[in-house]
Design an enzyme around this catalytic site. Structure first.
Site, PDB file in Angstrom:
ATOM      1  N   CYS A 123       0.818  -1.211   0.000  1.00  0.00           N
ATOM      2  CA  CYS A 123       0.000   0.000   0.000  1.00  0.00           C
ATOM      3  C   CYS A 123       0.854   1.265   0.000  1.00  0.00           C
ATOM      4  CB  CYS A 123      -0.875   0.035   1.238  1.00  0.00           C
ATOM      5  SG  CYS A 123      -1.903  -1.397   1.427  1.00  0.00           S
ATOM      6  N   ARG A 152       5.379  -0.029  -6.013  1.00  0.00           N
ATOM      7  CA  ARG A 152       5.341  -0.823  -4.777  1.00  0.00           C
ATOM      8  C   ARG A 152       4.370  -1.994  -4.875  1.00  0.00           C
ATOM      9  NH1 ARG A 152       6.698   2.213   0.023  1.00  0.00           N
ATOM     10  NH2 ARG A 152       4.949   1.366   1.154  1.00  0.00           N
ATOM     11  N   TRP A 182      -2.932  -2.729  -1.470  1.00  0.00           N
ATOM     12  CA  TRP A 182      -2.530  -4.111  -1.742  1.00  0.00           C
ATOM     13  C   TRP A 182      -3.326  -4.939  -0.740  1.00  0.00           C
ATOM     14  CZ3 TRP A 182      -0.113  -8.134   0.939  1.00  0.00           C
ATOM     15  CH2 TRP A 182       0.423  -9.155   0.152  1.00  0.00           C
ATOM     16  N   ASN A 206      -1.992   2.277   5.900  1.00  0.00           N
ATOM     17  CA  ASN A 206      -1.092   1.169   5.541  1.00  0.00           C
ATOM     18  C   ASN A 206      -0.868   0.357   6.808  1.00  0.00           C
ATOM     19  OD1 ASN A 206      -0.804   2.309   3.074  1.00  0.00           O
ATOM     20  ND2 ASN A 206       1.351   2.855   3.293  1.00  0.00           N
ATOM     21  N   GLY A 207      -0.657  -0.952   6.657  1.00  0.00           N
ATOM     22  CA  GLY A 207      -0.394  -1.779   7.835  1.00  0.00           C
ATOM     23  C   GLY A 207      -1.577  -2.678   8.121  1.00  0.00           C
ATOM     24  N   GLU A 217      17.113 -18.725  -6.074  1.00  0.00           N
ATOM     25  CA  GLU A 217      16.767 -17.403  -6.593  1.00  0.00           C
ATOM     26  C   GLU A 217      16.178 -17.514  -8.004  1.00  0.00           C
ATOM     27  OE1 GLU A 217      16.208 -14.627  -5.609  1.00  0.00           O
ATOM     28  OE2 GLU A 217      16.458 -13.261  -7.285  1.00  0.00           O
ATOM     29  N   LYS A 237      12.507 -16.198  -9.050  1.00  0.00           N
ATOM     30  CA  LYS A 237      12.305 -15.236 -10.150  1.00  0.00           C
ATOM     31  C   LYS A 237      11.284 -15.766 -11.132  1.00  0.00           C
ATOM     32  CE  LYS A 237      13.583 -12.375  -9.087  1.00  0.00           C
ATOM     33  NZ  LYS A 237      14.284 -11.809  -7.972  1.00  0.00           N
ATOM     34  N   GLU A 279       7.712 -15.849  -9.644  1.00  0.00           N
ATOM     35  CA  GLU A 279       7.176 -14.500  -9.396  1.00  0.00           C
ATOM     36  C   GLU A 279       6.572 -13.864 -10.643  1.00  0.00           C
ATOM     37  OE1 GLU A 279      10.655 -12.349  -7.682  1.00  0.00           O
ATOM     38  OE2 GLU A 279       9.199 -11.697  -6.196  1.00  0.00           O
ATOM     39  N   HIS A 287      16.538 -37.657  -3.384  1.00  0.00           N
ATOM     40  CA  HIS A 287      15.844 -37.972  -2.126  1.00  0.00           C
ATOM     41  C   HIS A 287      14.359 -37.607  -2.173  1.00  0.00           C
ATOM     42  CE1 HIS A 287      19.602 -39.034  -0.255  1.00  0.00           C
ATOM     43  NE2 HIS A 287      20.129 -37.890  -0.672  1.00  0.00           N
ATOM     44  N   LYS A 309       6.432  -4.480  -4.035  1.00  0.00           N
ATOM     45  CA  LYS A 309       7.875  -4.213  -3.981  1.00  0.00           C
ATOM     46  C   LYS A 309       8.340  -4.011  -2.547  1.00  0.00           C
ATOM     47  CE  LYS A 309      11.799  -3.413  -6.037  1.00  0.00           C
ATOM     48  NZ  LYS A 309      12.459  -4.553  -6.675  1.00  0.00           N
TER      49      LYS A 309
HETATM   50  O1  M6R Z   1      12.837  -5.331   0.217  1.00  0.00           O
HETATM   51  P1  M6R Z   1      13.315  -6.698   0.613  1.00  0.00           P
HETATM   52  O2  M6R Z   1      14.624  -7.022  -0.001  1.00  0.00           O
HETATM   53  O3  M6R Z   1      13.340  -6.886   2.082  1.00  0.00           O
HETATM   54  O4  M6R Z   1      12.242  -7.679   0.023  1.00  0.00           O
HETATM   55  C1  M6R Z   1      12.232  -9.019   0.382  1.00  0.00           C
HETATM   56  C2  M6R Z   1      11.334  -9.802  -0.539  1.00  0.00           C
HETATM   57  O5  M6R Z   1      10.023  -9.382  -0.417  1.00  0.00           O
HETATM   58  C3  M6R Z   1      11.777  -9.650  -1.994  1.00  0.00           C
HETATM   59  O6  M6R Z   1      13.094 -10.039  -2.170  1.00  0.00           O
HETATM   60  C4  M6R Z   1      10.890 -10.443  -2.946  1.00  0.00           C
HETATM   61  O7  M6R Z   1      11.117 -11.804  -2.779  1.00  0.00           O
HETATM   62  C5  M6R Z   1      11.159  -9.925  -4.350  1.00  0.00           C
HETATM   63  N1  M6R Z   1       9.951  -9.705  -5.047  1.00  0.00           N
HETATM   64  C6  M6R Z   1      12.103 -10.763  -5.115  1.00  0.00           C
HETATM   65  O8  M6R Z   1      12.140 -10.558  -6.475  1.00  0.00           O
END
Ligand code: M6R
Length: 634
Positions: free
Chosen positions: A2, A27, A80, A106-107, A509, A513, A516, A532, A629
């Site tokens: 948000c 964001r 959000w 927000n929150g 990672e 990616k 996501e 395993h 974000k």
């Molecule tokens: O702002 P941060 O690095 O703390 O964010 C952590 C995760 O939310 C962030 O890395 C998320 O997994 C990303 N969307 C990765 O691409």
């Protein structure tokens, strides 16, 4: 997540609020809205004009073009969804039953259910499923009581009413409140969620993140937890939760950027992948400049004594930042010889390990706003402070890309990775900046502990200095290769990434990616673990992508890849071009290099492959569904 924007000024608020919301779009959000206090001079009355829309900001803009929201004081929000679906009725602002009090938040209000049922028992009808809506109803209730007690209508009355409500809220919040009966006043307050006040010329803009201020002001005051600000065209007054006035001067912040533009790139993510050589170059110029003594070649902004007597390192992070931390822990242990453990920040807070002595706690967060990471750091600080013994004292370090973030205010020792604003939700260049920062720490600890010779340290420094050029070539080549290969993934449902040792976190990672932004199910495994269990998933429909760099586990990863091939999996290798790597059906070649720096290279092909798979599917690469974000709720 948000975003809040609020304005008090002399110009029409809506266009400025919309512009601010646009700058916070990156964001992540799923609906938006704004409200202004409109003054009807003919009828000598004021009312709240509120518009909300599901989906993108353009929907809200269209609505406002049809039916304007006039007024010089207003609040705006991108939501959000947490409580209640991403529908128009749940979008902020939320109003009380009289329609005179409007609130954005927000929150998360953790005790909202109880507050809601109390209000419902008194006959209040709710129009949304959100936790936020209790706030305007409660404020309205307090306003009525204060009026009955004889308080004069105005800013002080609203301030009192808001403070009384804040006293009963549990959870985290940043709020902005307007009231039709006091048309010049804006109240903002926060607890465990960011809120900043920007000082313009004759106007004040509040927002949850610095990009909203670009083109408006660089003079910013950041509200502290449990503070409330009463803002009118005449100025800003800050109060603590007991109503005591606090005096604090705003600061001139430097180096925040707006989200700029995509240039010739189709998406921010691709632009940011291509910016990585520059990220590396800037990092090296700043933190690994030529000319420093070999005994201390890294220029982090701390005194030598900061590292004294550290025996163990614990790293708290989420998502991609946690993967960078895992590479970091590998380097700290295997290169520098210091014990290092990585924790999911969200787990650490509720299940921390027993207190160990002389520990450095590192929080890694590119946004500097991740609630899980901030809360874990703060819990660790408190439990160590309670010990009152020097060996258990809290020593914390933050690694972030946002020098003006909550992390930077919470932790006194911070390394700014300086990657520049990252707009794409999928972290790419900030991941590289985080990785480099861990290389810097590993070099420092290896030097201090004498676990590596000066030659070995110098060799690693030189490899890092050669990185920008290597990245430049790699990105250009792999952009083409990945685009071509992405065609093979048109009907793929599952992908497995394998890696080992220092490249195991790169497999994790790569899988993150891909899921996501393309919504393809992907898992990363340590290659030796596949037999395993996960091997049961394999058939010709499941591509297996193995990250194999020459080094101690090279042959092992290749054998694990063969096991997948024997199950008909389509085998893709992120590996150097060698006779041994001919086993792959498709090779995404990386230059032959030292295993130590290999993650900085092996991360690139999978970033580009994920990007092209998602782009080919026509997906919203920069703002994937459900993601944000800055993840500002726990
Ligand atoms: O702002 P941060 O690095 O703390 O964010 C952590 C995760 O939310 C962030 O890395 C998320 O997994 C990303 N969307 C990765 O691409």
């Amino acid at each position: 997540m948000c975003g809040i924007v609020a304005l008090v000024g002399s110009r029409e608020a809506s266009p400025i609020l919309l512009e601010g919301l646009k700058k916070l779009e990156y964001r992540g959000y799923d609906s938006s809205g704004l409200a202004t206090v409109t003054i009807d001079r003919d009828n000598k009355e004021s009312y709240i004009s509120c518009r909300k829309a599901q989906g993108k900001l353009t929907n809200l803009l269209r609505l406002i073009e049809k039916k304007s929201t006039l007024g010089h004081v207003g609040i705006g929000h991108t939501r959000w969804a947490t409580h209640g679906k991403p529908e128009e009725k749940n979008a902020h602002p939320h109003l009380d039953s009289s329609g005179k009090v409007a609130v954005v938040q927000n929150g998360i209000i953790e005790n909202h259910s109880l507050l809601r049922s109390n209000l419902e028992q008194k006959g209040i009808k709710f129009s949304s499923d959100t936790d936020t809506e209790v706030i305007p109803h409660l404020i309205s209730e307090e306003i009525s009581l204060l009026k009955k007690e004889g308080h004069k209508i105005g800013g002080s009355l609203l301030q009192l009413a808001v403070q009384k409500v804040l006293d009963v809220l549990k959870g985290s919040y940043a709020i902005a409140v307007i009231w039709a009966e006091s048309p010049d006043v804006l109240i903002v307050a926060k607890s465990q969620a960011p809120l900043l006040i920007g000082f313009g010329e004759g106007e004040f803009l509040c927002a949850s993140d610095t990009p909203a201020f670009s083109g408006f002001t660089r003079t910013i005051l950041s509200l502290e937890d449990k503070e409330l600000a009463l803002i009118t065209p005449l100025g800003v007054e800050i109060y603590d939760s007991l109503g005591n006035r606090k005096h604090r001067a705003p600061k001139l912040i430097s180096g925040y950027e707006s989200d700029s533009d995509k240039g010739d790139f189709k998406h921010f993510m691709l632009k940011e992948i291509f910016e990585q050589p520059e990220t590396a170059e800037l990092w090296i110029t700043r933190y690994l400049p030529n000319g420093l003594p070999l005994e201390s070649p890294v220029a982090f902004p701390f005194e030598d004594s900061f590292y004294d007597s550290i025996e163990e390192i614990q790293i708290l992070a989420c998502g991609t930042s946690r993967h960078a931390a895992m590479v970091g822990a590998y380097l700290l242990e295997q290169f520098a010889g210091i014990s290092a453990k990585v924790f999911f920040a969200s787990e650490f807070r509720y299940a921390p390990p027993p207190l160990a002595r002389n520990v450095l706690t590192i929080g890694v967060t590119q946004s500097g706003e991740t609630a899980d990471t901030l809360a874990a750091l703060s819990m660790e600080y408190e439990r160590r402070s309670a010990c009152n013994q020097k060996v258990f004292a809290s020593r914390q370090l933050g690694i972030t890309n946002r020098g003006e973030s909550s992390l930077s205010r919470q932790v006194s020792n911070v390394i700014d990775i300086g990657a520049g604003l990252e707009v794409g939700v999928a972290a790419t260049k900030t991941f590289l900046g985080q990785l480099l920062t861990f290389y810097g720490l590993a070099i420092i600890f290896a030097g201090r502990r004498k676990s590596r010779s000066l030659n070995e340290i110098s060799e690693l420094c030189n490899l890092l200095r050669g990185l920008p050029k290597q990245l430049r070539d790699l990105i250009v080549t792999h952009n083409k290769l990945a685009e071509k290969l992405s065609h093979k993934f048109s009907s793929t449902k599952d992908v497995i990434f394998l890696g080992r040792g220092i490249n195991y976190p790169i497999a994790l990672e790569a899988a993150l990616k891909l899921k996501e932004i393309s919504y393809i199910h992907a898992e990363g495994y340590p290659a030796g673990e596949m037999k395993h269990g996960p091997i049961a998933l394999l058939d010709h429909k499941v591509p297996v992508i193995s990250i194999a760099n020459e080094g101690i586990v090279f042959e092992k990863v290749l054998s694990n890849a063969q096991e997948a091939k024997a199950r008909d999996a389509c085998l893709i290798g992120i590996a150097p071009e060698l006779p041994e790597t001919m086993i792959f059906d498709h090779l995404l070649p990386i230059p032959r290099t030292s295993e130590w720096i290999s993650p900085l290279l092996t991360a690139i092909p999978s970033q580009l492959l994920s990007y092209h798979i998602a782009a080919r599917r026509g997906l919203d690469v920069d703002q994937p569904r459900n993601l944000a974000k800055s993840v500002t709720v726990e």
